[in-house]
Write a protein that holds these residues in place. Structure first.
Motif, PDB file in Angstrom:
ATOM      1  N   LYS A 198       9.686  -4.501  -7.480  1.00  0.00           N
ATOM      2  CA  LYS A 198       8.223  -4.473  -7.309  1.00  0.00           C
ATOM      3  C   LYS A 198       7.942  -4.379  -5.551  1.00  0.00           C
ATOM      4  N   ILE A 199       8.664  -4.958  -4.879  1.00  0.00           N
ATOM      5  CA  ILE A 199       8.575  -4.986  -3.290  1.00  0.00           C
ATOM      6  C   ILE A 199       8.904  -3.346  -2.932  1.00  0.00           C
ATOM      7  N   TRP A 234       8.163  -0.825  -4.774  1.00  0.00           N
ATOM      8  CA  TRP A 234       6.895  -0.128  -5.185  1.00  0.00           C
ATOM      9  C   TRP A 234       6.018  -0.294  -4.398  1.00  0.00           C
ATOM     10  N   ASP A 235       5.686  -1.441  -3.907  1.00  0.00           N
ATOM     11  CA  ASP A 235       4.900  -1.634  -2.784  1.00  0.00           C
ATOM     12  C   ASP A 235       4.871  -0.883  -1.530  1.00  0.00           C
ATOM     13  N   TYR A 236       6.066  -0.848  -1.165  1.00  0.00           N
ATOM     14  CA  TYR A 236       6.605  -0.093  -0.050  1.00  0.00           C
ATOM     15  C   TYR A 236       6.365   1.546  -0.073  1.00  0.00           C
ATOM     16  N   ARG A 251       3.963   2.712  -2.284  1.00  0.00           N
ATOM     17  CA  ARG A 251       2.633   2.877  -2.168  1.00  0.00           C
ATOM     18  C   ARG A 251       2.024   2.904  -0.935  1.00  0.00           C
ATOM     19  N   GLU A 252       2.576   1.849  -0.063  1.00  0.00           N
ATOM     20  CA  GLU A 252       2.133   1.777   1.237  1.00  0.00           C
ATOM     21  C   GLU A 252       2.485   3.108   2.264  1.00  0.00           C
ATOM     22  N   LEU A 272       2.845   4.158 -10.194  1.00  0.00           N
ATOM     23  CA  LEU A 272       2.914   4.485  -8.942  1.00  0.00           C
ATOM     24  C   LEU A 272       2.425   5.777  -8.693  1.00  0.00           C
TER      25      LEU A 272
END
Ligand SMILES: Nc1ncnc2c1ncn2[C@@H]1O[C@H](COP(=O)(O)OP(=O)(O)OP(=O)(O)O)[C@@H](O)[C@H]1O
Ligand SMILES: [Mg+2]
Lengths: 280, 330
Positions: B173-174, B176-178, B180-181, B203
């Motif tokens: 999850k971390i 994935w956020d990265y 996306r960012e 994603l």
């Protein structure tokens, strides 16, 4: 190309320094050789001492050293040049080792996908290996000087002679590192590298004047020994040690030979590497 | 919109006549997060290798940022970043040394690199570990380092090969956020491969489903799901019975698939058909063991376009193929 080559060379050296065992062995091994070869192999001890009085024996030894070993004061002095040349041959032999590992762990792909000149991949290993060989060779040189009845320099030995010795060794190392790096360029297995190194190292060693003078060899071997770059380096180093500040022309031939050897192998190795690294 | 990656009839045949990529074509637009979805051995890594100049193209054409991959490889290399499938960071170097080395290889000036390295380490939470040898890192930490090593030269396009392979749910999850960012805030166009359907779903703007070297479907996850149409109900019976014809005859049923005692029924409008289906089953003296109703997922799309179950493929055949690949690499 310079930035990349330097960065990758530093990487190799960092990894080397961080493996204390490898540094230790690089220093320790040649010292053991000198100690062992110098005493156990001392050919002047091969004559049974019962055949003559001690005075006659001493004379015989002296004349062997004089005639066969080019007036070296003792066998260690004769041997040092050879051992230094061997040290550089042996360190150069595994010059391609890190390449094999880089290929295996995918690091090489990362390098190949970056916009660096392919030659820097080759040159960085070569330069790092030269450094890894030259540092121990300096230490061995001074160690041999400091042991009792060890290396004896001619009284006329100067700093310039010292520099020439290390130039000679540098050229030898550059040539062999290039050769062995290029050989490893396409290898995927450590075992194949070890096999090739074993195949080449001992023949190169025994067909040279590193341990024994060429004159003690059969004709066919002499022919090989005379063109073996290890002989050229060992002889040049030895001449500088035994005769001290000499007429440069005596070693000029050897030096020229080694310059050509180093230049040709570096260029050919570089080109071969660039071809070997082309995408399949 | 500018096309950042253009691929036309790309084919790669390895030695031994292995067709790893078979005549694929697709485009990736600027700023997109493009997902390449497929089981083991589908040809995902090979496609990345072709696009990143690591493997030669057998036929077809590919350009990245307008540069032909086979004719101007160095132009391509300068503008892309890569996060490979296998961990390739140097264990014997420290975390920050790995990135600084990458910075040197891409000729990023020292003072610029220092700042970027700090930011990147911060981004993946490795600031405290930066000064440690990578050999002391956990697998997840290595993966996170791997993700940022390829970014220090601020590439416009980033290729990521299975970025979350082998990570726990939390770390995934971390990451994935990265991702996306990177994509949304730093505007990096991302081409990523995955064999997790939920990852592509979560994603990607656009995904292509690849199987045995061929692209079977492509579009946004939404569009891909529309291939399935409406909802799908899955019914597991207590014993195997042939009810295919009956289900097909019910109004609102679009398609019926049978897998042993389990039926997958695709519906136009589920509300109408469900009671009829259930009544019909009981009327035939059969009992229902389990019933579920689901919105279309990429799993079903995969089943639909490749004609086989995603997970099955992953387990048996492909596992052995993966072994092969590892063996060959080793
Ligand atoms: N260097 C190679 N030589 C020969 N065949 C190869 C090579 N690399 C991959 N292949 C073959 O090409 C096919 C596609 O492999 P690829 O690595 O692209 O799959 P992938 O989709 O990345 O799979 P995974 O999910 O397992 O990483 C496989 O059948 C594989 O065996
Ligand atoms: Mg792969």
């Amino acid at each position: 190309m310079l930035t990349e080559t330097l960065a990758l060379t530093v990487r190799e050296l960092k990894k080397w320094i961080r493996t204390p065992a490898s540094v230790f062995i690089a220093l320790f091994q040649p010292l053991v050789w000198i100690a062992l070869f110098g005493s156990a192999f001392n050919p002047t001890n091969l004559i049974p001492s019962s055949i003559a009085t001690p005075e006659v024996m001493a004379q015989i030894r002296q004349s062997i050293l004089g005639q066969t070993f080019g007036n070296a004061p003792n066998y260690i002095t004769y041997l040092t040049g050879g051992i230094l040349s061997l040290l550089l041959l042996f360190t150069s032999a595994f010059s391609g080792g890190s390449l094999v590992l880089d290929r295996r762990f995918g690091y090489l792909n990362k390098l190949l996908a970056s916009p660096i000149s392919r030659a820097s991949i080759f040159l960085s290993r070569v330069f790092a290996t030269v450094v890894k060989g030259m540092i121990p060779s300096l230490i061995v040189f001074f160690a041999a000087l400091s042991i009792p009845d060890g290396l004896k320099l001619n009284p006329s030995f100067t700093l310039l002679d010292g520099l020439l010795i290390f130039l000679t060794l540098f050229l030898l190392s550059l040539g062999f590192s290039s050769l062995f790096t290029a050989i490893a360029m396409r290898m995927t297995k450590w075992e194949s590298l070890v096999a090739v190194v074993n195949l080449l190292n001992l023949p190169l060693l025994f067909s040279s004047s590193a341990l024994l003078p060429v004159t003690s060899m059969p004709d066919w071997l002499q022919a090989i020994a005379k063109i073996n770059p290890i002989s050229k380096a060992a002889d040049a180093t030895r001449t500088l040690i035994v005769q001290g500040s000499v007429d440069l022309s005596i070693i000029m031939l050897n030096l020229t030979y080694l310059i050509a050897f180093a230049a040709i192998l570096t260029i050919a190795g570089g080109i071969a590497s660039i071809i070997a690294l082309r995408t399949e | 919109m500018t096309r950042v990656i253009e691929v036309e009839n790309l084919t790669k045949i390895y030695k031994g006549n292995i067709k790893a990529v078979d005549d694929i074509s697709f485009d990736v637009n600027e700023g997109a997060l493009f997902g390449f979805l497929g089981p083991n051995g589908a040809g995902k890594t090979t496609t990345i290798k072709l696009l990143t100049t690591l493997a030669s193209i057998t036929s077809g054409k590919a350009t990245v940022l307008g540069h032909d991959v086979s004719k101007q490889p160095n132009m391509v290399r300068k503008s892309i970043g890569i996060v490979p499938q296998d961990l390739t960071i140097d264990n014997e170097l420290k975390g920050n040394e790995n990135i600084m080395l990458a910075a040197k290889l891409y000729h990023v000036p020292n003072h610029v690199a220092k700042k970027r390295v700090e930011d990147l380490l911060e981004l993946v939470g490795l600031t405290d570990a930066a000064n440690r040898l990578v050999s002391t890192y956990s697998g997840g930490m290595r993966k996170r380092l791997e993700l940022i090593v390829g970014l220090v030269h601020e590439p416009k396009v980033l290729f990521m090969d299975e970025p979350t392979l082998g990570l726990d749910v939390n770390t995934r999850k971390i990451i994935w956020d990265y991702i996306r960012e990177l994509n949304k805030e730093k505007r990096v166009t991302i081409f990523m491969t995955t064999h997790y359907l939920e990852e592509a779903d979560a994603l990607c703007d656009v995904a292509a489903i690849i199987d045995r070297g061929k692209i079977r479907a492509q579009g946004s996850p939404q569009e891909l799901k529309e291939i399935i149409g409406g909802e799908v109900i899955t019914i597991e019976l207590t014993k195997e019975r042939d009810l295919q014809d009956f289900f097909s005859s019910i109004k609102g049923v679009k398609e019926v698939k049978k897998l042993g005692s389990t039926y997958g029924i695709k519906l136009g409008m589920a509300e109408d058909a469900i009671p009829a289906i259930i009544d019909g089953i009981y009327a035939r003296g059969v009992k229902i063991k389990a019933l579920s109703c689901s919105k279309p997922s990429l799993d079903q799309v995969f089943l639909e376009v490749t004609g086989k179950e995603f997970r099955e493929e992953e387990s048996a055949e492909a596992a052995s193929r993966r072994q092969d690949i590892i063996a060959r690499r080793g």
